[in-house]
Design a protein around this motif. Structure first.
Motif, PDB file in Angstrom:
ATOM      1  N   HIS A   8      -8.221  -0.837   0.023  1.00  0.00           N
ATOM      2  CA  HIS A   8      -7.044  -1.683   0.251  1.00  0.00           C
ATOM      3  C   HIS A   8      -7.250  -2.671   1.386  1.00  0.00           C
ATOM      4  O   HIS A   8      -6.548  -3.679   1.458  1.00  0.00           O
ATOM      5  CB  HIS A   8      -5.823  -0.820   0.547  1.00  0.00           C
ATOM      6  N   HIS A  39     -10.536   3.345  -4.131  1.00  0.00           N
ATOM      7  CA  HIS A  39      -9.719   2.138  -4.111  1.00  0.00           C
ATOM      8  C   HIS A  39      -9.639   1.625  -2.673  1.00  0.00           C
ATOM      9  O   HIS A  39      -9.079   2.289  -1.802  1.00  0.00           O
ATOM     10  CB  HIS A  39      -8.322   2.463  -4.649  1.00  0.00           C
ATOM     11  N   TYR A  98       0.831  -1.208   0.000  1.00  0.00           N
ATOM     12  CA  TYR A  98       0.000   0.000   0.000  1.00  0.00           C
ATOM     13  C   TYR A  98       0.867   1.260   0.000  1.00  0.00           C
ATOM     14  O   TYR A  98       0.655   2.184  -0.801  1.00  0.00           O
ATOM     15  CB  TYR A  98      -0.914  -0.023   1.224  1.00  0.00           C
ATOM     16  N   TYR A 121      -8.741  -4.213  -3.710  1.00  0.00           N
ATOM     17  CA  TYR A 121      -7.403  -4.821  -3.796  1.00  0.00           C
ATOM     18  C   TYR A 121      -7.419  -6.134  -3.013  1.00  0.00           C
ATOM     19  O   TYR A 121      -7.700  -6.144  -1.816  1.00  0.00           O
ATOM     20  CB  TYR A 121      -6.382  -3.866  -3.175  1.00  0.00           C
TER      21      TYR A 121
END
Length: 348
Positions: free
Chosen positions: A53, A51, A22, A74
């Motif tokens: 993570h 997005h 990350y 992700y």
């Protein structure tokens, strides 16, 4: 400018590759792609792309907001990759594993760090058409080969003779990482200094915690457990290592291997199919304790092998460099923005 909001708690727990991956991406976006994207972190305002993570429940709840734009998830782990990492009651494990897949399924687009996980996600009911493979990468400004003087100075600070072979591994101290085999290899190779950097990121819910706590407290004489260390110090250990050894039984795409590559450190891994899909040819391998030990004996008898694999590590680091991945991420985000506009997920 395209607005990207990152939702993440990836760096809230030390010693996890998720946090390293990350942070590498954030640095790349804010340094190399600053003219293309405006990046915010954990903001709840409107964005073009969001997005995710990490899979925090609060993030799952806010994914239903229209202000999120196009949602990207992700995948740093799957339910099966958590086996051997954490120990939960069966009912809690079933609920958590279902939640993991529900979170991924909620996304408009999924990113995996290993292409093998596209099929594994499909088995969980995730449409392969919305899954994209983008590998991890490592910054050469943080992980690089040091000078001989720097290497010798750090060895001296640890009290390790300059002519003593060092085998280094890192990651959470848990069964899945193959720490037991690492300790056994140290025991049968008393002439080699073994070092493992990492600790108990999951605390006492780590699977096999009592066993591994005892091992950390009472290791073989030639095995040192450093505990969790800062990434800035990790580069020093990778540079004094003659060999990086990761005997994990299951991985996605370990950042630790890329970090070793980036320091031109030779790599020895357990023989796993997932590695063949991404880094085949760049490392030595062994399917079990006996084969891993045989590789170590081969190196001891033929030191030139280390020079050969140091060059292979250098080649691998170029393939997974930030320069190469910057263009891949740029193209990906631009593609997602265009799709979001087309599908009405983004407000022009």
């Amino acid at each position: 400018m395209i607005r990207i909001n990152m939702f993440s708690q990836a760096d809230s727990v030390q010693g996890q590759g998720v946090g390293s991956a990350y942070n590498e991406l954030i640095q790349l976006l804010r340094r190399d792609l600053i003219d293309d994207f405006y990046v915010t972190i954990n903001r709840y305002g409107n964005s073009d792309l969001t997005h995710y993570h990490t899979i925090n429940p609060t993030y799952f709840a806010n994914s239903f907001s229209r202000g999120r734009g196009r949602k990207i998830g992700y995948v740093h782990f799957l339910p099966e990759t958590l086996e051997g990492s954490i120990k939960l009651p069966e009912f809690a494990k079933n609920i958590f594993y279902k939640y993991v897949i529900d979170f991924y399924d909620r996304m408009d687009q999924i990113v995996v760090v290993n292409p093998m996980f596209i099929k594994k996600l499909a088995k969980h009911g995730i449409d392969p058409e919305k899954v994209k493979y983008i590998p991890n990468f490592v910054s050469k400004s943080e992980f690089y080969e040091q000078t001989r003087e720097q290497k010798n100075a750090f060895r001296n600070s640890l009290g390790i003779p300059l002519d003593k072979m060092v085998i280094f591994g890192d990651g959470q101290v848990q069964e899945r990482k193959g720490v037991d085999d690492f300790a056994r290899l140290a025991k049968v190779n008393p002439d080699i200094q073994f070092i493992w950097a990492g600790g108990f990121s999951f605390g006492k819910i780590t699977d096999g915690y009592n066993h591994f706590k005892d091992l950390v407290d009472n290791p073989p004489k030639n095995l040192k457990f450093t505990g969790i260390i800062d990434r800035k110090e990790l580069v020093n250990y990778l540079n004094i290592a003659d060999l990086f050894l990761l005997p994990s039984f299951d991985e996605l795409f370990p950042m630790s291997v890329l970090e070793a590559f980036s320091c031109n450190t030779p790599v020895l891994l357990r023989d796993l199919d997932l590695y063949k899909a991404i880094i085949d040819g760049y490392y030595m391998q062994g399917k079990d304790f006996e084969e891993l030990n045989a590789q170590i004996q081969r190196i001891k008898n033929n030191p030139y092998i280390l020079k050969q694999y140091s060059q292979l590590s250098k080649q691998a680091s170029q393939e997974y460099s930030e320069e190469h991945l910057a263009q891949i991420w740029r193209d990906f985000y631009l593609e997602q923005y265009d799709l979001g506009l087309k599908l009405g997920q983004i407000r022009p």
